[in-house]
Enzyme design. Structure first.
Site, short mmCIF file in Angstrom:
data_model
loop_
_atom_site.label_atom_id
_atom_site.label_comp_id
_atom_site.label_asym_id
_atom_site.label_seq_id
_atom_site.Cartn_x
_atom_site.Cartn_y
_atom_site.Cartn_z
N GLN A 221 16.91 -60.35 -17.19
CA GLN A 221 18.25 -60.22 -16.63
C GLN A 221 18.45 -58.84 -16.01
OE1 GLN A 221 20.03 -62.66 -20.34
NE2 GLN A 221 21.64 -61.80 -19.07
N GLU B 183 31.90 -65.22 -18.40
CA GLU B 183 31.89 -65.20 -19.85
C GLU B 183 33.25 -65.49 -20.46
OE1 GLU B 183 30.11 -61.40 -19.85
OE2 GLU B 183 28.10 -62.23 -19.90
N CYS C 209 29.03 -63.06 -23.16
CA CYS C 209 30.26 -62.29 -23.30
C CYS C 209 29.93 -60.84 -22.99
CB CYS C 209 30.81 -62.38 -24.72
SG CYS C 209 29.80 -61.55 -25.94
#
Lengths: 166, 806
Positions: free
Chosen positions: B237, B760, B385
């Site tokens: 990522q 998120e 999140c």
């Protein structure tokens, strides 16, 4: 470990290759046939990312050995588009209805839907949800996948897709 | 002087800019099985790596015998900590300022910990090798319960830290203590509690779970001995951060490391960290001189590469008797597992958990977090999140419901009474944040009307009466959640990872014929950046999105960026994209002015062109301008039309939303059915409503999974109980509820395009909405708080304990 020659028809072409008796069909498809559109998400037959069509039924290709597929007719995501290269309606509908995000479950999902729509050309939402319950998706929450399949079914039946009101 | 002019509407439509439901560019390859994921990479002479893992949660490693494994046909090498020590890589630094073993060095600290790495010519030979590595263990006492980790006689987990009373975040109070982190004003908060009419005090736990993307973590490392260069393809990522980490720990110069994240099959935080498998693959490639692929299987994924949550939050709220909150006091016991490998910005050992005051105007608050070691897998990632924001949102949103119950007040009314008001923004929270913008009353009121909240409460009342009369075995719950997120990490003044400021970046090159390539420091793992980034550029500079290629993930070509997680892509990289576009636009305006022989100030930008004010037929399109930039730029101007922007955000962004869940629970089976779920999100400016809706659906489904059953559980021996898709709940299309989405738009005042980020929010807001629905259903039977996850077995146990089962 000794290898055995396996022959099968994949996406309309007869192919053969060597496989150990323990080689999973999904590994044979990906590693030997170099058809990497079929994905691996769990290797325990839960997620359905490796779903292919084998002799007329949807099969999770991690749940079979390559040698078990001797003489069988297989279709993978690479063989879903039409011969002239135009996309199958399901491929088109998944794009139109935003039925995919990371794309990892997509080949298995489309292969399953492809068989489902042949088994049941006018499935209800509930039938679609049950029909794809062997295929997990972590991104979409399924709602748009269901919609994609409804959209494709309508188009394949020559009908207009009417989106159900929320 | 120009080509035929289509209508404004046609030009606008062709642009496919911001706000348009543009179909995704990525889908063309993904629907044909033509994505390029890491496991699809096959290099000549490539080897396959597989891990030997610990069967014990805590044990001394007495002996590792690799001799039998080395004799397996096809096995090329077996790497252990002893091998890694020769290159000083038996341990590696974590993102949280701790160190962790790459391979077991003297002991193991969690089940399935990496012990040895077998490299072979095939997957099968590697697996055979793994079977034949013999390891002798001497079992040690195990701690899985974080509440027992700081007992005086608790076994010492981290012997490597013996005598170290200071950790990366200050003083350690105990041999299993990692850090204590405090924020807020304790004396003032204590005083508020002393004066309070009403108080609640509840231990609210958020259980351990796992992001579990459908594609596991994997890499291919290829070291070229002649050039001294390493190419590392991986499920990353944050590819640039990985490159820097690899350089720092391997001592290879950073310019000789090429990190490439190709298509990534979902991330959700799982693919932020640096894992043992990556290090072993790199070392194995250097040792063997051949490319090495490492692909973790699902069990390895669920039990080793990261986890999420495991926060135990004692939550106290003080209030007046008419329901005005006066203070918040929270203590969190944070179980970080065997090594502190939490993926948080360096200065934030408990992430942004100080967003715990939520959407409410708390005059005072105090938060204290203690991080502890246990014999569980390391990780602590932000599973869909921003850093520890889901945990904080869960505590405050459960807490507000518990307070409403105690006051006998409606939970919606309590929220409306305590919301930060629109005119209070920018708002300074008691725990140190500056909320950028919000309109909470409008959002919640819209939600209440949309679901006919009053009608639902009346129905619930009637059903409860019927239940009491024995006419139904079903109870009904209404769960409200009003969350405020904090995303877009982050400003360099308080956010860094390993010292790297958390900016992000974009480079745009306009080609002579007017098409473009944009390279961005983020990395899509399904969010559709190739589609949406082009929409931002299209709106900013007037080149059709279809003529802009977006590229991410290759550290050789993309500008340095901190990657995609914590909903930071749109708040940070989205801003960099807009700013780079504006640099290009400024130069384009100069060129247009020169071509049209007017002053720059006499030009106005209109969709895809600069036109002379009041004379719309005199204009130059971006295509005209691009050609001139390369063919005959104005005298004294550099040729070319490109720009780079590195964006250091001035603040975080604060998306918010109002979610309402309607649930029916059968008390005799514990089966909960979600009848209706309504989600209103305010993520500021909306770039692509279709993609936003898709993100919300996905995040809500993950929230449904987490709250209603998904868990990584351990038995008292430290055996991980949820490490396969048989045991770990991932909902199918059958269980997953239908989602209703809605929105309000409150732009971020400090973001160039006003966007806040959304991916998120649904996970942050969804979990409390589900849990509040469950708790609301049982509340009239005398229940105050039921711990998650709320699977049928646990809910049946609750009903049984309350004496209402049949």
């Amino acid at each position: 470990m000794a290898k055995i020659n396996v022959t099968m028809t994949v996406n309309g072409e007869e192919v053969s290759g060597l496989a150990e008796p323990r080689t999973l069909l999904v590994h044979f498809i990906r590693e030997t046939l170099n058809l990497t559109g079929t994905h691996i998400g769990c290797e325990t037959s839960h997620c359905g990312a490796c779903t292919i069509d084998l002799d007329g039924v949807s099969v999770k290709s991690c749940t079979r050995f390559a040698v078990q597929a001797e003489g069988s007719h297989i279709r993978t995501i690479e063989g879903i588009a039409h011969a002239d290269g135009t996309l199958h309606q399901l491929q088109e509908s998944f794009r139109q209805m935003h039925g995919l995000q990371c794309g990892y479950c997509t080949p298995g999902m489309i292969l399953r839907a492809w068989r489902l729509l042949q088994e049941n050309p006018r499935p209800s939402e509930d039938e679609i949800r049950h029909g794809i319950s062997g295929n997990l998706c972590r991104c979409t929450g399924y709602q748009n996948i269901v919609k994609s399949i409804q959209h494709a079914a309508a188009a394949l039946n020559g009908e207009t897709f009417a989106e159900a009101a929320q | 002087m120009n080509d035929m002019t289509p209508t404004r509407e046609a030009r606008e439509a062709k642009l496919e800019g911001m706000g348009c439901k543009r179909k995704r560019v990525e889908d063309v390859r993904f629907t044909q099985g033509r994505g390029n994921y890491v496991d699809d990479i096959k290099l000549p002479a490539m080897l396959y790596g597989d891990m030997v893992r610990s069967s014990y949660a805590h044990a001394r490693v007495k002996r590792i015998d690799t001799s039998k494994a080395e004799k397996v046909p096809g096995v090329v090498a077996v790497i252990t900590a002893e091998t890694l020590k020769t290159v000083n890589l038996a341990w590696m630094p974590t993102l949280a300022g701790d160190v962790q073993m790459v391979l077991a060095d003297g002991k193991v600290l969690f089940q399935n910990q990496e012990v040895a790495f077998v490299v072979a010519t095939s997957l099968q030979a590697a697996a055979d090798g793994v079977e034949l590595v013999e390891v002798d263990y001497e079992e040690l006492p195990v701690i899985v319960d974080p509440f027992k980790s700081m007992a005086a006689d608790a076994p010492v987990l981290r012997e490597d830290l013996a005598g170290k009373t200071e950790g990366a975040h200050g003083k350690r109070d105990h041999h299993n203590h990692i850090f204590k982190w405090q924020v807020g004003d304790k004396p003032l908060t204590d005083e508020a509690f002393n004066r309070a009419d009403v108080k609640i005090d509840e231990l609210i736990s958020y259980h351990r779970t796992h992001p579990s993307p459908l594609e596991t973590c994997q890499c291919v490392a290829s070291f070229d001995k002649i050039k001294g260069e390493l190419t590392l393809w991986g499920t990353f990522q944050a590819p640039h951060v990985i490159r820097t980490v690899v350089s720092l720990i391997s001592k290879l110069p950073e310019h000789k490391i090429h990190v490439i994240a190709p298509d990534v099959g979902g991330g959700f935080g799982n693919k932020v960290g640096a894992y043992s498998g990556y290090v072993c693959a790199v070392v194995a490639s250097i040792v063997t001189g051949r490319p090495v692929k490492w692909v973790e299987d699902r069990m390895e994924n669920l039990s080793t590469t990261s986890f999420a949550r495991d926060y135990h939050m004692r939550t106290e709220i003080a209030a007046t008797k008419d329901g005005k909150v006066t203070g918040l006091r929270v203590h969190i016991l944070a179980d970080h597992g065997a090594f502190d490998a939490c993926a948080d910005p360096s200065k934030w050992p408990a992430g942004f958990s100080n967003i715990i005051t939520g959407s409410y105007d708390f005059p005072v608050a105090h938060l204290c977090v203690d991080g502890v070691y246990t014999n569980k897998a390391p990780g602590g990632v932000a599973y869909r999140c921003s850093f520890r924001v889901t945990e904080a949102a869960y505590a405050i949103e459960r807490g507000m419901d518990i307070l409403a119950q105690k006051l006998g007040m409606d939970p919606a009314e309590l929220r409306l009474k305590n919301f930060i008001k629109r005119e209070q923004f920018p708002y300074q929270s008691a725990l140190g944040w500056e909320y950028d913008s919000g309109d909470y009353h409008t959002a919640l009121n819209k939600a209440l009307v949309a679901v006919d909240y009053a009608g639902l409460r009346a129905e619930q009342k009637a059903k409860r009466e019927a239940f009491k009369r024995g006419e139904t075995r079903e109870i009904m719950g209404l769960g409200i959640c009003f969350f405020t997120e904090i995303v877009g990490a982050g400003p360099s003044k308080n956010c860094d990872i390993l010292g790297l400021a958390m900016f992000d970046s974009c480079e745009i090159r306009i080609h002579p014929t007017g098409s473009a390539i944009a390279r961005v420091g983020t990395k899509s793992t399904g969010q559709g950046h190739e589609t949406t980034w082009a929409q931002i550029i299209a709106s900013e500079i007037g080149i059709a999105a279809s003529e802009i290629m977006v590229e991410e993930g290759n550290t050789d070509t993309a500008p340095y960026g901190l990657g995609t997680y914590g909903s930071r892509s749109t708040p940070v990289a989205g801003a960099a994209i807009a700013m780079a576009s504006r640099k290009i636009k400024a130069k384009a305006q100069m060129i247009a002015a020169w071509l049209l022989e007017v002053h720059e100030d006499d030009l106005v930008f209109d969709i895809d062109r600069f036109q002379v004010k009041g004379v719309p037929e005199r204009y130059k399109t971006m295509t005209d301008i691009a050609w001139v930039a390369y063919h005959s730029p104005p005298p004294g101007m550099e040729p070319g039309l490109e720009a780079v922007s590195y964006y250091d955000p001035p603040n975080m962004t604060y998306p918010f939303g109002a979610y309402i869940c309607v649930m029916d629970i059968d008390v005799d089976t514990g089966v909960a059915k979600t009848r209706r779920f309504y989600a209103l999100d305010d993520c500021g400016t909306r770039i692509n409503p279709m993609i936003i809706e898709g993100q919300v659906h996905g995040g809500l489904t993950e929230a449904f999974a987490i709250s209603m059953g998904q868990e990584i559980r351990y038995d008292e021996m430290g055996n991980v109980m949820g490490a396969s898709f048989m045991d770990f709940f991932l909902p199918t299309a059958v269980e997953t509820p239908h989602w209703e989405t809605d929105h309000t738009v409150t732009p971020s005042p400090h973001h160039p395009i006003g966007a806040k980020g959304v991916g998120e929010s649904p996970n942050v807001g969804g979990v409390p909405a589900f849990s509040n629905a469950v708790n609301d259903a049982f509340s009239f039977l005398g229940s105050t708080h039921i711990q998650m996850p709320h699977d049928a077995w646990r809910l049946w146990k609750v009903a049984e304990k309350l004496g209402v089962t049949g």
